[in-house]
Motif scaffolding. Structure first.
Motif, PDB file in Angstrom:
ATOM      1  N   LEU A 184       0.823  -1.132   0.011  1.00  0.00           N
ATOM      2  CA  LEU A 184       0.053   0.209  -0.061  1.00  0.00           C
ATOM      3  C   LEU A 184       0.695   1.259   0.012  1.00  0.00           C
ATOM      4  O   LEU A 184       0.567   2.306  -0.733  1.00  0.00           O
TER       5      LEU A 184
ATOM      6  N   PHE B 172       3.938   1.695  -1.282  1.00  0.00           N
ATOM      7  CA  PHE B 172       4.509   1.610  -2.555  1.00  0.00           C
ATOM      8  C   PHE B 172       3.480   2.428  -3.465  1.00  0.00           C
ATOM      9  O   PHE B 172       3.766   3.238  -4.324  1.00  0.00           O
ATOM     10  N   HIS B 173       1.963   2.046  -3.297  1.00  0.00           N
ATOM     11  CA  HIS B 173       1.150   2.593  -4.285  1.00  0.00           C
ATOM     12  C   HIS B 173       1.157   4.152  -3.905  1.00  0.00           C
ATOM     13  O   HIS B 173       1.144   5.078  -4.862  1.00  0.00           O
TER      14      HIS B 173
ATOM     15  N   MET C 232       3.959   5.984  -5.420  1.00  0.00           N
ATOM     16  CA  MET C 232       4.229   6.123  -6.792  1.00  0.00           C
ATOM     17  C   MET C 232       3.163   7.344  -7.176  1.00  0.00           C
ATOM     18  O   MET C 232       3.392   7.954  -8.156  1.00  0.00           O
TER      19      MET C 232
END
Lengths: 528, 75
Positions: free
Chosen positions: A28, A30-31, A34
């Motif tokens: 999560l 990482f999301h 990004m």
């Protein structure tokens, strides 16, 4: 396949909770990272970008919660939580717990004890090699009640019938056995020579009877039960050929029956029937004895012959005998039943009645504990209200409360099983001596399974109404200190009075039932 | 205007519970790898069962869309 994979994933989620959770969090995060980088590229300041990313992501807590539901231990995990919490609640109220457990233990214990009897007497199949082909031929008088079979009729049955591989006669009595200096009273069975073939058992030692030994004038012989052989002769292999004395007459031991074989119940020795009944050997005495019965008849059906077919043939034979010997036989009829039915006979109705009675006792115990739970629910109202406010669903709360009551019931079941085991010993001593199959009464696996099942069902039965009742409440009212006489209280009181009413009704039924039972018992005593 | 957009927007986070559920169905598999800009990232791949399921869902969607379209035309 899907279920297998799901279970594996659930177990993984349960055992490796921390690492699974960390993995989800990393994904999560990482999301978010990004998305923030993307936002920066489109011209936002880093701060703004991060906030925008979080906004479009939605509630972090909710997503994590939902992910945990999917990836975590699921039901199993919440169940473990419920059980730990339930145990803590029960420990916190030892008075309540003790009362409920003991009440349930009495109910479950009574049921376990009676069920062990039902199990041994009614449910367990007969332990003979030919069990499913074994039948009894019963002679009935004009009132349709069982009477002893007369020797003359038995001989005609055996001669004329075609449905039996073997038909044997038994005369059970007690006898004075002396061997060496000691003598004792034993149960003795005098049987026709083919008796052991009916049951299909093999001798432990020596042989059983040969046909000639039925005839008068033949040397008196006897077969010992395994138990008698063990305790009187110490399992001595050379017992065959030795002499024992029964009622003062000398018999030669020709064989020993296999362990566990005792028919009729408790029989310690068998001797051929007709050598002690001289009247059987001469035709005219047999005829004179046609009206005098003292035998019972057991048969082994030929393979493929049903009990009903055997019964039909025997009906024809009896009708013929009625015409032939109107003086003695005109009021007699007969009936072929499976040996199990013959043995259990009248006791099955009484046993089922008893089982019904203890089931009622358990129901009363349930109602009592449900009442206790409801009374306690009042004091837990706040706790439940707080949990609802914090977002617990009603389903979750009902499940929690049900787990608690099932735990109570299982504890009650465990204590009940102890009581039941003790009750079984008591029953064995209290049952009439001629009660069929009584020595097999014990707490076996089936009884254990029964107790477990009953405890479980009991837990759900007495827990359900209180669980529904105590989770249905007005949060505003119950959070306030003054919420004493709220609508929930009135409802709860209604349920409680319903419980009391049903308890009284059940007790009344039980009382009337016990009274009727006592009356029919008295009537049985007076006819005997 | 802002409000109605919010009401219709699906939160991005809710993608993940859905992904996990699909993974447990066996329609996708996942493994950790490294992204183009050298970050540890999780990669999802459609399995054969997943492709088959996708086809089923596509057909379902087409049927539904066609039905809706028909209804919209008649009114």
């Amino acid at each position: 396949m899907y279920w297998l994979r799901l279970t594996r994933a659930r177990l993984r989620g349960l055992v490796r909770k921390k690492s699974v959770e960390r993995e989800v969090e990393e994904e999560l995060r990482f999301h978010l990272r990004m998305r923030a980088e993307e936002n920066v590229r489109s011209g936002m300041t880093p701060d703004e970008a991060e906030r925008a990313a979080q906004r479009s992501f939605g509630s972090w807590a909710r997503v994590k919660e939902a992910s945990r539901d999917v990836k975590g231990g699921g039901m199993l995990e919440t169940l473990i939580q419920d059980v730990t919490f339930g145990l803590r609640m029960l420990r916190k109220n030892p008075g309540f717990t003790l009362t409920a457990v003991m009440t349930l233990a009495l109910g479950i214990g009574a049921n376990t004890a009676i069920f062990s009897v039902v199990n041994a007497v009614l449910l367990r199949p007969l332990q003979y090699p030919n069990a499913e082909r074994l039948v009894a031929v019963e002679e009935l008088n004009e009132k349709g009640s069982r009477v002893q079979v007369t020797p003359a009729n038995f001989l005609d049955w055996r001669k004329q019938s075609t449905v039996f591989e073997h038909l044997a006669a038994i005369f059970a009595r007690t006898s004075n056995l002396s061997a060496g200096d000691e003598s004792e009273r034993i149960d003795l069975a005098m049987t026709s020579a083919n008796f052991f073939q009916v049951f299909g058992v093999k001798p432990q030692l020596g042989r059983f009877f040969v046909p000639d030994e039925e005839k008068a004038g033949h040397n008196p012989v006897t077969v010992l039960s395994n138990g008698l052989w063990q305790h009187r002769f110490g399992g001595d292999q050379s017992v065959v050929g030795k002499n024992i004395s029964l009622d003062g007459q000398t018999y030669t031991v020709v064989g020993v029956a296999p362990a566990g074989f005792q028919y009729p119940d408790k029989t310690e020795a068998w001797i051929p029937l007709f050598q002690l009944v001289p009247m059987m050997s001469e035709q005219q005495d047999v005829e004179r004895a046609r009206g005098f019965g003292f035998l019972s008849a057991v048969g082994l059906l030929k393979p493929g012959v049903s009990v009903k077919e055997a019964h039909e043939e025997m009906t024809v034979i009896t009708a013929r005998l009625r015409q032939q010997y109107p003086d003695t036989n005109n009021k007699r009829s007969d009936r072929v039943v499976s040996l199990h039915t013959h043995l259990v006979g009248d006791s099955s109705a009484a046993l089922l009645l008893l089982l019904g009675a203890v089931a009622l006792v358990l129901l009363i115990a349930c109602a009592n504990v449900a009442n206790l739970l409801l009374a306690r629910a009042a004091s837990r109202q706040k706790e439940i209200a707080v949990r609802i406010t914090l977002g617990a669903t009603r389903l979750r709360l009902v499940r929690q409360l049900l787990v608690e009551s099932v735990l109570l019931a299982l504890a009650g079941g465990a204590v009940g099983l102890l009581l039941g085991a003790w009750g079984v010993e008591l029953m064995k001593r209290l049952l009439p001596v001629d009660f069929p199959r009584a020595q097999g009464i014990e707490v076996d696996l089936r009884v254990l399974g029964f107790a477990l099942l009953v405890s479980f069902a009991t837990g759900v039965a007495f827990g359900f109404a209180p669980a529904l009742q105590s989770t249905r409440l007005d949060i505003n009212e119950s959070l306030k200190e003054s919420g004493r006489d709220s609508a929930g209280d009135a409802r709860r009181n209604r349920v409680r009075s319903l419980l009391v009413v049903s308890e009284v009704a059940l007790s009344l039924v039980l009382l009337v039932g016990a009274g009727l039972l006592f009356r029919s018992f008295m009537r049985l005593q007076s006819t005997a | 205007m802002q409000m109605s957009e919010d009401a219709l927007r699906v939160e991005e986070g809710s993608l993940y519970p859905a992904l996990y559920r699909i993974e447990q169905q066996g329609w996708i598999t996942s493994e950790w790898g490294v992204s183009e800009n050298n970050q540890r990232a999780k990669f999802y791949k459609l399995t054969r069962a997943g492709r088959k399921q996708l086809q089923v869902e596509e057909e379902n969607w087409e049927r539904l869309a066609a039905a809706v379209f028909k209804v919209m035309q008649t009114t």
